[in-house]
Design an enzyme around this catalytic site. Structure first.
Site, mmCIF file in Angstrom:
data_model
loop_
_atom_site.group_PDB
_atom_site.id
_atom_site.type_symbol
_atom_site.label_atom_id
_atom_site.label_comp_id
_atom_site.label_asym_id
_atom_site.label_seq_id
_atom_site.Cartn_x
_atom_site.Cartn_y
_atom_site.Cartn_z
ATOM 1 N N ASP A 89 0.850 -1.182 0.000
ATOM 2 C CA ASP A 89 0.000 0.000 0.000
ATOM 3 C C ASP A 89 0.892 1.239 0.000
ATOM 4 O O ASP A 89 1.839 1.330 0.792
ATOM 5 C CB ASP A 89 -0.906 0.005 1.238
ATOM 6 N N ASN A 143 -2.359 12.831 -3.756
ATOM 7 C CA ASN A 143 -3.302 13.336 -4.760
ATOM 8 C C ASN A 143 -3.777 14.742 -4.422
ATOM 9 O O ASN A 143 -3.918 15.595 -5.297
ATOM 10 C CB ASN A 143 -4.502 12.393 -4.873
ATOM 11 N N HIS A 196 -4.550 14.569 -9.309
ATOM 12 C CA HIS A 196 -4.771 13.166 -9.681
ATOM 13 C C HIS A 196 -3.920 12.732 -10.875
ATOM 14 O O HIS A 196 -3.533 11.562 -10.968
ATOM 15 C CB HIS A 196 -6.258 12.925 -9.955
ATOM 16 N N ASP A 208 -1.586 9.512 -10.805
ATOM 17 C CA ASP A 208 -1.562 8.422 -11.784
ATOM 18 C C ASP A 208 -0.140 8.152 -12.261
ATOM 19 O O ASP A 208 0.275 6.994 -12.407
ATOM 20 C CB ASP A 208 -2.457 8.763 -12.975
ATOM 21 N N GLU A 248 -4.494 2.430 -4.609
ATOM 22 C CA GLU A 248 -3.044 2.522 -4.445
ATOM 23 C C GLU A 248 -2.496 1.239 -3.817
ATOM 24 O O GLU A 248 -1.418 1.232 -3.229
ATOM 25 C CB GLU A 248 -2.666 3.730 -3.578
#
Length: 309
Positions: free
Chosen positions: A182, A190, A195, A199, A226
């Protein structure tokens, strides 16, 4: 997506063709017709055919009907009843010419019916057609099993492979390890960078994780926003911990900026590791629960590290 499709298509090996016939002359004829285009595997009876399918996983089977022992119809019936071989197309090659024989073949799941004596031109054309369809279906299935953002396996692929590898390790009485990963404080990432940057970060991490796994049988998958997972078949606990430490070190060396992280200025990951030898009473759900629990404990203990269940 076109880039992913091209990547898969270019990585596909030569087609694999299994020829099943109890007459050596027919096997030789078909071998000469196809050995330059495909990898050829041969079987002289139904029992051999079923074993070859397990070992070679052919893309297509040319199957004689009339054979001693298990006939071609029964071979086809067994192939289509097994999830591991149900998608392999079968072409019957037989001297039987009645409509009833063809109907039976198609009802069992065959894709075509070729009568003897064999016309090499007809056989080549039909094999080429069904081989192309099989490869196209494989390509579409591979794309459906990939995460569109990172290009690694998606949750569906992860679930299927975990079941398959669990069963293989169960048969081999071998250990199977699972690493759950994780990205720490990714929501803050973010919120801080946007965002699109998030990504990009996930893509870079996925590529990093993928290169850390060095064996072809190991699988990396993105199973959540994630969250990633690594399936490591035939891997002891010590080996799984070594890989987890290698991932941690690779992320540290990558030094991806994360100014909003309470852990410092860089992206970090938390990991939960579990290893089991799947027994007869073992459950895949229990393996997942242990890995999730180990990951939860690591996150509760400060993140940026590894907890072994």
């Amino acid at each position: 997506m076109p880039d992913i499709a091209s990547m898969i298509a270019n990585s596909l090996p030569r087609g694999r063709l299994l020829v099943v016939d109890d007459q050596p002359t027919n096997i030789r004829l078909l071998y000469e017709a196809f050995h330059q285009q495909y990898d050829i595997f041969m079987a002289a009876n139904g029992e051999e055919a079923l074993e070859q399918v397990k070992r070679a996983q052919p893309d297509l089977v040319l199957l004689d009907v009339m054979m001693p022992g298990i006939d071609g119809y029964e071979v086809c019936r067994r192939l289509k009843s097994d999830p591991q071989s149900a998608q392999i197309p079968v072409i019957f090659v037989t001297a039987q010419r009645s409509e009833a024989d063809e109907v039976m073949g198609f009802e069992l799941g065959a894709v075509d019916f070729i009568t003897k004596p064999i016309n090499p031109v007809i056989v080549k054309a039909r094999v080429a057609t069904h081989m192309a369809l099989k490869r196209q279906n494989d390509l579409l299935r591979s794309i459906a099993m990939l995460d569109g953002l990172t290009g690694v396996a998606n949750r569906r692929k992860f679930d299927e492979e975990l079941v398959r590898l669990w069963r293989q390790c169960q048969r081999d009485n071998a250990p199977l390890s699972l690493i759950m990963l994780d990205v720490d404080y990714f929501k803050l990432y973010n919120d801080s960078y946007g965002h699109q940057a998030g990504d990009d970060c996930l893509r870079k991490l996925a590529e990093l994780f993928r290169h850390t796994l060095q064996r072809p049988q190991d699988l990396l998958a993105r199973i959540g926003g994630e969250e990633f997972a690594c399936i490591l078949p035939w891997t002891e606990a010590k080996g799984a911990l070594t890989i987890a430490n290698r991932i941690k070190e690779a992320v540290r060396q990558q030094a991806l900026e994360h100014r909003a992280s309470p852990l410092g200025q860089m992206v970090t990951v938390s990991m939960g590791v579990v290893t089991q030898v799947p027994g007869a009473a073992g459950r895949i759900a229990a393996l997942m629960e242990l890995a999730d629990l180990a990951l939860y404990r690591q996150k509760a203990n400060g993140r940026d590290g590894i907890c072994v269940a």
